[in-house]
Write a protein that holds these residues in place. Sequence first.
Motif, PDB file in Angstrom:
ATOM      1  N   TYR A 105     -20.043  33.153  55.752  1.00 24.57           N
ATOM      2  CA  TYR A 105     -20.026  31.780  55.225  1.00 24.57           C
ATOM      3  C   TYR A 105     -21.444  31.238  55.044  1.00 24.57           C
ATOM      4  O   TYR A 105     -21.727  30.534  54.086  1.00 24.57           O
ATOM      5  CB  TYR A 105     -19.210  30.860  56.141  1.00 24.57           C
ATOM      6  CG  TYR A 105     -17.731  31.155  56.154  1.00 24.57           C
ATOM      7  CD1 TYR A 105     -17.025  31.337  54.961  1.00 24.57           C
ATOM      8  CD2 TYR A 105     -17.019  31.245  57.344  1.00 24.57           C
ATOM      9  CE1 TYR A 105     -15.663  31.604  54.966  1.00 24.57           C
ATOM     10  CE2 TYR A 105     -15.660  31.519  57.357  1.00 24.57           C
ATOM     11  CZ  TYR A 105     -14.988  31.695  56.170  1.00 24.57           C
ATOM     12  OH  TYR A 105     -13.641  31.960  56.175  1.00 24.57           O
ATOM     13  N   LYS A 106     -22.312  31.583  55.991  1.00 20.39           N
ATOM     14  CA  LYS A 106     -23.693  31.091  55.941  1.00 20.39           C
ATOM     15  C   LYS A 106     -24.371  31.489  54.614  1.00 20.39           C
ATOM     16  O   LYS A 106     -25.151  30.740  54.057  1.00 20.39           O
ATOM     17  CB  LYS A 106     -24.468  31.656  57.140  1.00 20.39           C
ATOM     18  CG  LYS A 106     -25.957  31.699  56.976  1.00 20.39           C
ATOM     19  CD  LYS A 106     -26.647  30.579  57.710  1.00 20.39           C
ATOM     20  CE  LYS A 106     -28.151  30.678  57.500  1.00 20.39           C
ATOM     21  NZ  LYS A 106     -28.847  29.477  57.863  1.00 20.39           N
ATOM     22  N   ASN A 118     -22.669  32.289  51.851  1.00 21.20           N
ATOM     23  CA  ASN A 118     -21.726  32.037  50.752  1.00 21.20           C
ATOM     24  C   ASN A 118     -21.110  33.306  50.171  1.00 21.20           C
ATOM     25  O   ASN A 118     -20.894  33.414  48.971  1.00 21.20           O
ATOM     26  CB  ASN A 118     -22.403  31.246  49.625  1.00 21.20           C
ATOM     27  CG  ASN A 118     -22.861  29.891  50.097  1.00 21.20           C
ATOM     28  OD1 ASN A 118     -22.099  29.177  50.756  1.00 21.20           O
ATOM     29  ND2 ASN A 118     -24.094  29.535  49.807  1.00 21.20           N
ATOM     30  N   GLU A 166     -13.024  26.916  45.951  1.00 25.04           N
ATOM     31  CA  GLU A 166     -13.618  25.712  46.514  1.00 25.04           C
ATOM     32  C   GLU A 166     -12.559  24.626  46.671  1.00 25.04           C
ATOM     33  O   GLU A 166     -11.772  24.393  45.757  1.00 25.04           O
ATOM     34  CB  GLU A 166     -14.753  25.222  45.600  1.00 25.04           C
ATOM     35  CG  GLU A 166     -15.973  24.808  46.424  1.00 25.04           C
ATOM     36  CD  GLU A 166     -17.130  24.411  45.552  1.00 25.04           C
ATOM     37  OE1 GLU A 166     -17.522  25.228  44.698  1.00 25.04           O
ATOM     38  OE2 GLU A 166     -17.631  23.290  45.733  1.00 25.04           O
TER      39      GLU A 166
END
Length: 166
Positions: free
Chosen positions: A40-41, A43, A66
Amino acid sequence: MALLEILHYPDERLKLKAKEVVEFNPELKQLIADMAETMYKFNGIGLAATQVNIQKRIFITDLAKEGEPSKLTAYINPVITMKQGEETGDEGCLSVPGIFEPVTRAEVITLEYQDVDGNKQSVTCDELQAVCIQHELDHLDGKVFVEYLSNLKQNFIKKKMKKLFK
Ligand code: NI
């Protein structure tokens, strides 16, 4: 939770073949949580254990669009048991940041795997999920998507990565 270090192409450790997971314990869950935080960091939509220098047959994906709730899935000891058709699309990789190149993959696949509790699961999928799974499974066998490209492109990408991470 801990952020893990991602190996970057052409790091030789990305060529290591991952070993089967035999213990489904709290450490495994912690590793998956750390992999998710790392993905996640940066993306990412997928991350294989090989990319964080852990040679275990584990990858994760989160293909939620999203605004959608998380679809984080962990695939352990994954094996493709069916492949059908062909499709070509651009791929990227957290180990090769900034590079997007077309790769031809099977269009539809069936994957058998185990979940974090060791239960056997099976999924048949296409489109982004099928591409992502094939890409991540390659990592566990020591293969980065760049290796599907021409030698010329591979050398160009190696130079670009050297500049980026020197
Ligand atoms: Ni990748």
